[in-house]
Scaffold this motif. Sequence first.
Motif, PDB file in Angstrom:
ATOM      1  N   VAL A 253       0.839  -1.257  -0.091  1.00 39.99           N
ATOM      2  CA  VAL A 253       0.060   0.025  -0.179  1.00 39.99           C
ATOM      3  C   VAL A 253       0.783   1.381   0.094  1.00 39.99           C
ATOM      4  O   VAL A 253       1.744   1.383   0.992  1.00 39.99           O
ATOM      5  N   LYS A 254       0.775   2.171  -1.041  1.00 38.13           N
ATOM      6  CA  LYS A 254       1.655   3.173  -1.123  1.00 38.13           C
ATOM      7  C   LYS A 254       1.260   4.400  -0.823  1.00 38.13           C
ATOM      8  O   LYS A 254       1.826   5.412  -0.648  1.00 38.13           O
ATOM      9  N   LEU A 255      -0.252   4.489  -0.527  1.00 38.18           N
ATOM     10  CA  LEU A 255      -0.831   5.648  -0.005  1.00 38.18           C
ATOM     11  C   LEU A 255      -1.083   5.675   1.295  1.00 38.18           C
ATOM     12  O   LEU A 255      -1.115   4.610   1.904  1.00 38.18           O
ATOM     13  N   THR A 256      -1.448   6.832   1.978  1.00 35.88           N
ATOM     14  CA  THR A 256      -1.698   6.808   3.577  1.00 35.88           C
ATOM     15  C   THR A 256      -3.072   6.309   3.507  1.00 35.88           C
ATOM     16  O   THR A 256      -4.034   5.984   2.591  1.00 35.88           O
ATOM     17  N   PRO A 257      -3.406   5.708   4.702  1.00 32.22           N
ATOM     18  CA  PRO A 257      -4.817   4.913   4.972  1.00 32.22           C
ATOM     19  C   PRO A 257      -5.979   5.772   5.052  1.00 32.22           C
ATOM     20  O   PRO A 257      -5.513   7.244   5.279  1.00 32.22           O
ATOM     21  N   PHE A 258      -6.920   5.449   4.934  1.00 30.21           N
ATOM     22  CA  PHE A 258      -8.354   6.578   5.428  1.00 30.21           C
ATOM     23  C   PHE A 258      -8.177   6.884   6.875  1.00 30.21           C
ATOM     24  O   PHE A 258      -7.696   5.925   7.667  1.00 30.21           O
ATOM     25  N   ARG A 259      -8.372   7.976   7.014  1.00 30.53           N
ATOM     26  CA  ARG A 259      -8.465   8.515   8.407  1.00 30.53           C
ATOM     27  C   ARG A 259      -9.631   8.993   8.759  1.00 30.53           C
ATOM     28  O   ARG A 259      -9.890  10.282   9.180  1.00 30.53           O
ATOM     29  N   LEU A 260     -10.582   8.055   8.900  1.00 32.73           N
ATOM     30  CA  LEU A 260     -12.097   8.698   9.080  1.00 32.73           C
ATOM     31  C   LEU A 260     -12.594   7.704  10.232  1.00 32.73           C
ATOM     32  O   LEU A 260     -12.562   6.511  10.383  1.00 32.73           O
ATOM     33  N   PHE A 261     -13.192   8.634  11.076  1.00 33.59           N
ATOM     34  CA  PHE A 261     -13.692   8.239  12.512  1.00 33.59           C
ATOM     35  C   PHE A 261     -15.031   7.362  12.027  1.00 33.59           C
ATOM     36  O   PHE A 261     -15.796   7.929  11.261  1.00 33.59           O
ATOM     37  N   ARG A 262     -15.324   6.234  12.459  1.00 35.05           N
ATOM     38  CA  ARG A 262     -16.436   5.362  12.193  1.00 35.05           C
ATOM     39  C   ARG A 262     -16.387   4.935  10.803  1.00 35.05           C
ATOM     40  O   ARG A 262     -17.381   4.826  10.342  1.00 35.05           O
ATOM     41  N   PHE A 263     -15.217   4.991  10.156  1.00 36.58           N
ATOM     42  CA  PHE A 263     -15.136   4.919   8.624  1.00 36.58           C
ATOM     43  C   PHE A 263     -15.777   5.906   7.796  1.00 36.58           C
ATOM     44  O   PHE A 263     -16.076   5.684   6.534  1.00 36.58           O
ATOM     45  N   MET A 264     -16.373   7.108   8.257  1.00 37.26           N
ATOM     46  CA  MET A 264     -17.112   8.089   7.593  1.00 37.26           C
ATOM     47  C   MET A 264     -16.501   9.529   7.671  1.00 37.26           C
ATOM     48  O   MET A 264     -16.833  10.134   6.635  1.00 37.26           O
ATOM     49  N   VAL A 265     -16.276   9.959   8.809  1.00 38.77           N
ATOM     50  CA  VAL A 265     -16.196  11.308   8.969  1.00 38.77           C
ATOM     51  C   VAL A 265     -14.532  11.789   9.081  1.00 38.77           C
ATOM     52  O   VAL A 265     -13.842  11.150   9.944  1.00 38.77           O
ATOM     53  N   PRO A 266     -14.112  12.776   8.464  1.00 40.39           N
ATOM     54  CA  PRO A 266     -12.729  13.362   8.751  1.00 40.39           C
ATOM     55  C   PRO A 266     -12.442  13.743  10.208  1.00 40.39           C
ATOM     56  O   PRO A 266     -13.522  14.375  10.586  1.00 40.39           O
ATOM     57  N   VAL A 267     -11.626  13.335  10.776  1.00 34.72           N
ATOM     58  CA  VAL A 267     -11.206  13.651  12.134  1.00 34.72           C
ATOM     59  C   VAL A 267     -11.133  15.231  12.566  1.00 34.72           C
ATOM     60  O   VAL A 267     -11.543  15.658  13.285  1.00 34.72           O
ATOM     61  N   GLU A 268     -10.315  15.681  11.575  1.00 36.47           N
ATOM     62  CA  GLU A 268      -9.803  17.157  12.006  1.00 36.47           C
ATOM     63  C   GLU A 268     -10.995  17.862  11.887  1.00 36.47           C
ATOM     64  O   GLU A 268     -11.159  18.845  12.869  1.00 36.47           O
ATOM     65  N   ILE A 269     -11.540  18.132  10.845  1.00 37.50           N
ATOM     66  CA  ILE A 269     -12.793  19.054  10.663  1.00 37.50           C
ATOM     67  C   ILE A 269     -13.968  18.738  11.360  1.00 37.50           C
ATOM     68  O   ILE A 269     -14.594  19.675  11.641  1.00 37.50           O
ATOM     69  N   ALA A 311     -20.339  15.047  22.310  1.00 43.46           N
ATOM     70  CA  ALA A 311     -18.833  15.569  22.703  1.00 43.46           C
ATOM     71  C   ALA A 311     -17.620  14.753  22.265  1.00 43.46           C
ATOM     72  O   ALA A 311     -16.531  15.237  22.185  1.00 43.46           O
ATOM     73  N   LEU A 312     -18.102  13.524  21.941  1.00 44.03           N
ATOM     74  CA  LEU A 312     -16.968  12.867  21.349  1.00 44.03           C
ATOM     75  C   LEU A 312     -16.229  13.285  19.887  1.00 44.03           C
ATOM     76  O   LEU A 312     -15.456  13.180  19.573  1.00 44.03           O
ATOM     77  N   PHE A 313     -17.371  13.934  19.348  1.00 46.19           N
ATOM     78  CA  PHE A 313     -17.251  14.508  17.993  1.00 46.19           C
ATOM     79  C   PHE A 313     -16.007  15.883  18.216  1.00 46.19           C
ATOM     80  O   PHE A 313     -15.420  16.200  17.095  1.00 46.19           O
ATOM     81  N   ARG A 314     -16.254  16.228  19.418  1.00 44.90           N
ATOM     82  CA  ARG A 314     -15.283  17.363  19.347  1.00 44.90           C
ATOM     83  C   ARG A 314     -13.831  17.220  20.069  1.00 44.90           C
ATOM     84  O   ARG A 314     -13.106  18.083  20.452  1.00 44.90           O
ATOM     85  N   ASP A 315     -13.936  15.693  20.344  1.00 46.21           N
ATOM     86  CA  ASP A 315     -12.378  15.302  21.138  1.00 46.21           C
ATOM     87  C   ASP A 315     -11.618  14.589  19.972  1.00 46.21           C
ATOM     88  O   ASP A 315     -11.787  13.577  19.645  1.00 46.21           O
ATOM     89  N   GLN A 316     -10.807  15.535  19.635  1.00 46.31           N
ATOM     90  CA  GLN A 316      -9.858  15.181  18.406  1.00 46.31           C
ATOM     91  C   GLN A 316      -9.147  14.136  18.746  1.00 46.31           C
ATOM     92  O   GLN A 316      -8.632  12.967  18.083  1.00 46.31           O
ATOM     93  N   ASN A 317      -8.478  13.966  19.778  1.00 53.67           N
ATOM     94  CA  ASN A 317      -7.391  13.011  20.396  1.00 53.67           C
ATOM     95  C   ASN A 317      -8.219  11.644  20.431  1.00 53.67           C
ATOM     96  O   ASN A 317      -7.602  10.421  20.227  1.00 53.67           O
ATOM     97  N   ALA A 318      -9.524  11.837  21.112  1.00 53.51           N
ATOM     98  CA  ALA A 318     -10.040  10.429  21.271  1.00 53.51           C
ATOM     99  C   ALA A 318     -10.407   9.867  19.821  1.00 53.51           C
ATOM    100  O   ALA A 318     -10.297   8.650  19.701  1.00 53.51           O
ATOM    101  N   MET A 319     -10.751  10.576  18.851  1.00 53.87           N
ATOM    102  CA  MET A 319     -11.248   9.991  17.527  1.00 53.87           C
ATOM    103  C   MET A 319      -9.875   9.476  16.918  1.00 53.87           C
ATOM    104  O   MET A 319      -9.847   8.393  16.178  1.00 53.87           O
ATOM    105  N   GLU A 320      -8.921  10.248  17.094  1.00 55.55           N
ATOM    106  CA  GLU A 320      -7.578   9.881  16.422  1.00 55.55           C
ATOM    107  C   GLU A 320      -7.270   8.287  16.865  1.00 55.55           C
ATOM    108  O   GLU A 320      -6.858   7.374  16.143  1.00 55.55           O
ATOM    109  N   LEU A 321      -7.375   8.334  18.464  1.00 55.49           N
ATOM    110  CA  LEU A 321      -6.915   6.987  18.779  1.00 55.49           C
ATOM    111  C   LEU A 321      -7.743   5.833  18.357  1.00 55.49           C
ATOM    112  O   LEU A 321      -7.206   4.745  18.200  1.00 55.49           O
TER     113      LEU A 321
END
Length: 431
Positions: A253-269, A311-321
Amino acid sequence: MPSPMLNSSDFDMCKELGIGEWEDVIGYQINDFLLPVSRPNLGYHLSNFDGISFHPVKMGRRHEELVADSVKHVTIIGGHKSALEAVRMCSQAGKKVEWDSKGNPMAKMAVKRAMGVFSTSVYHSNRWIDRFFRSGWWWLGTWLLMWVWGVITKQMQGDKYTKSENGRKLRPNPESEKFKMDAIVMCTGWELSSPAIFSLALAHEVGMPTDPKVVPDEEKKHWRELNAAAEEHIVKTYPILKNPPSNLHIPEVKLTPFRLFRFMVPVEITARGDNSLVFLGNLANGRLQYTSEIHSLWAYLKNMFPDSTTALFRDQNAMELDVAHVEAYRRKRYLNYLPIRLSISETPEYDEIMLGDLGLRSDCKGMDIPTGRRGWFGLKAWAAEWFEGYFAEDFTGIMEEFLDGVEQRSPRRVKSLGQADRPTINGKKTE
């Protein structure tokens, strides 16, 4: 179909395809239009093959080549609907068809919650029963686990191809057997890539696979640390995943992986409070229809979630973990399926988490069974919940049940959606 019938409020098919109004749009024209967004995964190097070869996305234009008299032997690589259609068309045309498909005999396991007990899962790894079977600390649990999978393996590898005439036609060829090919149809899915509508920088920002070169060094270091900690936790929890079989082919795999919380939403935004973007269809499993329904409901109503989910959606660290752990588990569990995002026996537990985000209970079958003596004091409900298969009808009415919960939190919000006044039991309206 006439072009105006395919238009939407912000999309003019006539303009996009350069055709006249009410001119028919042909299937391959739609495929050609979608190709810049989704690229076929060809996956095989066929430079030494001088016959016909193509991805089923071109079937509309090139199917006549397959049924031509000069073509005698056709090989279909891959599974699912496109492969089945290609096999059927070539067989009806009198061609000798070789179908190279892994198949997924484990798909039926995804509908029963009990099968999650006998398989690893990233979602409920702290239960006592998980530790009993898979921690390696309890010899009885380890022995039972190996015995169960031994029985399942024998059933899966049993002779399924002698019970009917059609079954005998599907008998696998010996691996050493060689056969002639005049044409190959590669039903091998789509590339792991970002849609062309995103620049590389934007694809990275929204958690889509992209070239690692666009990822800042500090962020690469951040994810390396998260991934290493997550993988260490996974193999400590499930020692069986530490040393995979040596004969597996693990795709590069040459690309970065999906980084989507619950497989659906971008973590940072999402952590910034921006709920405007959701990616659907990023998970393959054995109960896709109702997982997709739950996904759609989750995506559409995520601005009305319970406070704990918001509240979980606003916790970037928890979603990244969470993302790091899910991706680490996927790398260790589904080695030769990478980069496909797959879920089998742990699918009910994933759906349970999605329903929990919505504030809904997931024990739908158990809630349908009477309590007390009629329900054998809970035994019937327990047995149904763990050993009966879950199907789409078991989730009937979850929209109404969700809106009931929203009404309790914010009555005005629901009335604008036209919520009926009748209460629900287990997501099913009472009369």
